[in-house]
Design a protein around this motif. Sequence first.
Motif, PDB file in Angstrom:
ATOM      1  N   THR A  12       0.845  -1.200   0.000  1.00 42.50           N
ATOM      2  CA  THR A  12       0.000   0.000   0.000  1.00 42.50           C
ATOM      3  C   THR A  12       0.879   1.248   0.000  1.00 42.50           C
ATOM      4  O   THR A  12       0.650   2.180  -0.780  1.00 42.50           O
ATOM      5  N   ARG A  17      -3.007  -0.598  -5.114  1.00 45.70           N
ATOM      6  CA  ARG A  17      -4.368  -0.227  -4.734  1.00 45.70           C
ATOM      7  C   ARG A  17      -5.395  -1.289  -5.080  1.00 45.70           C
ATOM      8  O   ARG A  17      -6.588  -1.037  -5.014  1.00 45.70           O
ATOM      9  N   GLY A  18      -4.962  -2.486  -5.455  1.00 49.29           N
ATOM     10  CA  GLY A  18      -5.947  -3.505  -5.781  1.00 49.29           C
ATOM     11  C   GLY A  18      -5.324  -4.870  -6.013  1.00 49.29           C
ATOM     12  O   GLY A  18      -4.105  -5.009  -6.124  1.00 49.29           O
ATOM     13  N   TRP A  46      -8.060  -0.937  -0.913  1.00 49.01           N
ATOM     14  CA  TRP A  46      -7.835  -1.578  -2.203  1.00 49.01           C
ATOM     15  C   TRP A  46      -9.154  -2.011  -2.832  1.00 49.01           C
ATOM     16  O   TRP A  46     -10.156  -2.210  -2.157  1.00 49.01           O
TER      17      TRP A  46
END
Length: 68
Positions: A12, A17-18, A46
Amino acid sequence: PDVSDAELERLTKAGMRGIRYFMLPGGVLPWDTLETMAARVAPFGWHVQLQLDGRTLPERAALLKRLT
């Protein structure tokens, strides 16, 4: 699924973010890890991205609704 929370935090801070789930033949992560992983990454802000055959959506609808 075996990544630590500390690693998620490090990623992070590095800009991740995912997570992506590739649910087509050859995908690595199984459906049964999706709900747990979605819950684990949510506190970090996320998103979860799914790549799947849309014809399978009806059989996965209940699971996907739980993720929201």
